[in-house]
Design an enzyme around this catalytic site. Structure first.
Site, PDB file in Angstrom:
ATOM      1  N   ARG A 206      -1.649  10.303  -1.888  1.00 35.07           N
ATOM      2  CA  ARG A 206      -0.796  10.316  -0.703  1.00 35.07           C
ATOM      3  C   ARG A 206      -1.237  11.449   0.220  1.00 35.07           C
ATOM      4  O   ARG A 206      -1.871  12.408  -0.223  1.00 35.07           O
ATOM      5  CB  ARG A 206       0.675  10.513  -1.095  1.00 35.07           C
ATOM      6  CG  ARG A 206       1.224   9.424  -2.016  1.00 35.07           C
ATOM      7  CD  ARG A 206       2.664   9.745  -2.420  1.00 35.07           C
ATOM      8  NE  ARG A 206       3.260   8.674  -3.214  1.00 35.07           N
ATOM      9  CZ  ARG A 206       3.251   8.628  -4.533  1.00 35.07           C
ATOM     10  NH1 ARG A 206       2.675   9.607  -5.225  1.00 35.07           N
ATOM     11  NH2 ARG A 206       3.813   7.611  -5.178  1.00 35.07           N
ATOM     12  N   HIS A 314      -2.648   6.300   5.582  1.00 38.88           N
ATOM     13  CA  HIS A 314      -2.078   5.800   4.329  1.00 38.88           C
ATOM     14  C   HIS A 314      -2.795   4.535   3.841  1.00 38.88           C
ATOM     15  O   HIS A 314      -2.726   4.203   2.658  1.00 38.88           O
ATOM     16  CB  HIS A 314      -0.582   5.513   4.512  1.00 38.88           C
ATOM     17  CG  HIS A 314       0.102   5.085   3.246  1.00 38.88           C
ATOM     18  ND1 HIS A 314       0.428   5.972   2.246  1.00 38.88           N
ATOM     19  CD2 HIS A 314       0.498   3.858   2.807  1.00 38.88           C
ATOM     20  CE1 HIS A 314       1.006   5.320   1.253  1.00 38.88           C
ATOM     21  NE2 HIS A 314       1.066   4.042   1.561  1.00 38.88           N
ATOM     22  N   ARG A 317      -5.093   5.059   0.791  1.00 34.67           N
ATOM     23  CA  ARG A 317      -4.456   4.961  -0.538  1.00 34.67           C
ATOM     24  C   ARG A 317      -4.212   3.498  -0.890  1.00 34.67           C
ATOM     25  O   ARG A 317      -4.420   3.088  -2.033  1.00 34.67           O
ATOM     26  CB  ARG A 317      -3.148   5.745  -0.534  1.00 34.67           C
ATOM     27  CG  ARG A 317      -2.275   5.530  -1.782  1.00 34.67           C
ATOM     28  CD  ARG A 317      -1.081   6.472  -1.744  1.00 34.67           C
ATOM     29  NE  ARG A 317       0.022   6.006  -2.562  1.00 34.67           N
ATOM     30  CZ  ARG A 317       0.151   6.241  -3.868  1.00 34.67           C
ATOM     31  NH1 ARG A 317      -0.793   6.914  -4.503  1.00 34.67           N
ATOM     32  NH2 ARG A 317       1.203   5.808  -4.525  1.00 34.67           N
ATOM     33  N   HIS A 340       3.322   6.099  -9.219  1.00 35.79           N
ATOM     34  CA  HIS A 340       4.527   5.333  -8.898  1.00 35.79           C
ATOM     35  C   HIS A 340       5.631   5.625  -9.902  1.00 35.79           C
ATOM     36  O   HIS A 340       5.374   5.803 -11.086  1.00 35.79           O
ATOM     37  CB  HIS A 340       4.219   3.839  -8.908  1.00 35.79           C
ATOM     38  CG  HIS A 340       3.540   3.377  -7.656  1.00 35.79           C
ATOM     39  ND1 HIS A 340       3.087   2.100  -7.479  1.00 35.79           N
ATOM     40  CD2 HIS A 340       3.228   4.030  -6.501  1.00 35.79           C
ATOM     41  CE1 HIS A 340       2.528   1.978  -6.281  1.00 35.79           C
ATOM     42  NE2 HIS A 340       2.609   3.134  -5.683  1.00 35.79           N
ATOM     43  N   TYR A 349       4.657   6.813 -17.356  1.00 39.68           N
ATOM     44  CA  TYR A 349       3.745   7.881 -16.988  1.00 39.68           C
ATOM     45  C   TYR A 349       3.541   8.857 -18.134  1.00 39.68           C
ATOM     46  O   TYR A 349       2.426   9.334 -18.373  1.00 39.68           O
ATOM     47  CB  TYR A 349       4.280   8.623 -15.761  1.00 39.68           C
ATOM     48  CG  TYR A 349       3.476   9.846 -15.431  1.00 39.68           C
ATOM     49  CD1 TYR A 349       2.181   9.744 -14.960  1.00 39.68           C
ATOM     50  CD2 TYR A 349       4.011  11.113 -15.617  1.00 39.68           C
ATOM     51  CE1 TYR A 349       1.427  10.862 -14.674  1.00 39.68           C
ATOM     52  CE2 TYR A 349       3.267  12.242 -15.327  1.00 39.68           C
ATOM     53  CZ  TYR A 349       1.983  12.120 -14.859  1.00 39.68           C
ATOM     54  OH  TYR A 349       1.245  13.236 -14.583  1.00 39.68           O
TER      55      TYR A 349
END
Length: 376
Positions: A206, A314, A317, A340, A349
């Site tokens: 990002r 953006h 990405r 995410h 994650y």
């Protein structure tokens, strides 16, 4: 007072001078209350009292007086009392509330809000030229506020935000660059920003993440970049360094081998030796802002030259995410790489496999090399 069957009637009904009927009843707290409206027929008043009595018997009765708080006041308090909202999110919520919600619904008591009112409000937004995407954001904020009023504060019985599809954004499809276009773009921006273009794309970063990277976040031997913070631009405050967007945003991303030479070149030429030195700055050594990124990089000219005028930063990405998804990696590994979060993503994650992430980087590297050795 007993009814004609000899049973004690719940509440009382009287006919007013206007000819309409007023219903009153004793609440569980011992206080006498009146129905919020009068009724044209006595039978309607009787049905109202029967409903209230049933709610009390099931333990579902809510004090209507508590729901008399105005939406504007309740929503402001709702934002203030959300401890985990990021500063930028607070600003965004306040702006959305002030711009799109309170001018139409702010003075309406919560108890008076119903689905037709919400539907009419949304229709007015769209008729006034508000985009479907922005209307969806405003609707989701209103729904979240009222869900708290239902489930936590018990001020209203049901959430009136029940319009199918109103929460969905139909944003225009953003462009996905080819690998060749990514490297062509990197060649057209000034040399000190080439690695920024490549890292943002192939590491799926990002804006706030990539401009906050420091020398210590690059591990050339392991071919990884560590994301542990981001820059936020807060109106009236300035540039603020903070944690990533979500818990899943803290991650280590493997880099395609073909990108590494550009990163190493950048470290040699433009980054101080201090581990805390920012990876990307302007010539003055100051952090990059969104506002000065275009002139610093000559972005508009560069994206026009590669045939994609109007390309947003953006979209880099977005391109990287798309390339990664085409490698056949699992959803779990993709979400870990992209940072995410969702109700499931936090746990995903935590257990994301570094080996699987390296496989993604290797597959992207293979895709890059299919187009020949990149010119860096």
């Amino acid at each position: 007072m007993p009814n004609k069957d000899g049973h004690r009637r719940f509440g009382s009904i009287r006919k007013r001078e206007s000819g309409r009927y007023q219903a009153r009843y004793l609440g569980p707290d011992g206080l006498m209350r009146s129905a919020p409206q009068t009724f044209e027929r006595k039978s309607e008043a009787e049905r109202f009292l029967a409903l209230v009595e049933a709610q009390m018997m099931r333990g579902e009765w809510l004090d209507p007086e508590r729901g008399n708080i105005r939406l504007q006041d309740y929503a402001e308090r709702w934002i203030t009392q959300r401890p985990n909202l990021r500063p930028r999110t607070v600003l965004l919520y306040r702006w959305t509330l002030t711009k799109h919600i309170t001018p139409h619904l702010g003075r309406v008591p919560l108890v008076r809000l119903d689905t037709p009112t919400v539907r009419e409000w949304r229709a007015k937004l769209l008729a006034a030229g508000v985009s479907v995407s922005m209307a969806a954001k405003a609707y989701r904020l209103l729904r979240a506020v009222l869900m708290t009023a239902v489930k936590e504060d018990e001020l209203i019985r049901v959430n009136p935000c029940r319009i199918p599809g109103a929460d969905q954004e139909k944003a225009a499809e953003r462009p996905v660059l080819t690998v060749k276009q990514v490297f062509a773009l990197a060649e057209r921006v000034p040399d000190r920003f080439r690695a920024l273009v490549l890292l943002s794309t192939f590491a799926c970063l990002r804006w706030g993440e990539v401009v906050a990277l420091q020398r210590q976040d690059i591990d050339a031997r392991a071919k990884t970049v560590r994301i542990r913070q981001q820059y936020l631009e807060l109106r009236g405050v300035g540039l603020v360094l903070g944690p990533p967007k979500s818990r899943a945003g803290r991650r280590i991303v493997s880099l395609p081998t073909a990108v590494l030479p550009a990163v190493l070149h950048h470290l040699r030429e433009y980054v101080d030796e201090s581990p805390e030195a920012l990876l990307f700055t302007g010539a003055s050594g100051k952090p990059i802002w969104r506002g000065n990124f275009n002139p610093l990089t000559r972005w508009s000219t560069a994206v026009a030259d590669i045939g994609v005028p109007g390309l947003h930063f953006h979209d880099l990405r977005h391109t990287g995410n798309t390339l990664a998804s085409r490698t056949g990696a699992s959803l779990r590994d993709l979400m870990a790489r992209m940072g995410h979060d969702s109700p499931r993503a936090a746990l995903i994650y935590q257990h994301a496999s570094a080996e699987a992430d390296q496989a993604i980087a290797a597959a992207v590297d293979k895709a890059i090399r299919k187009h020949g050795k990149p010119k860096l």
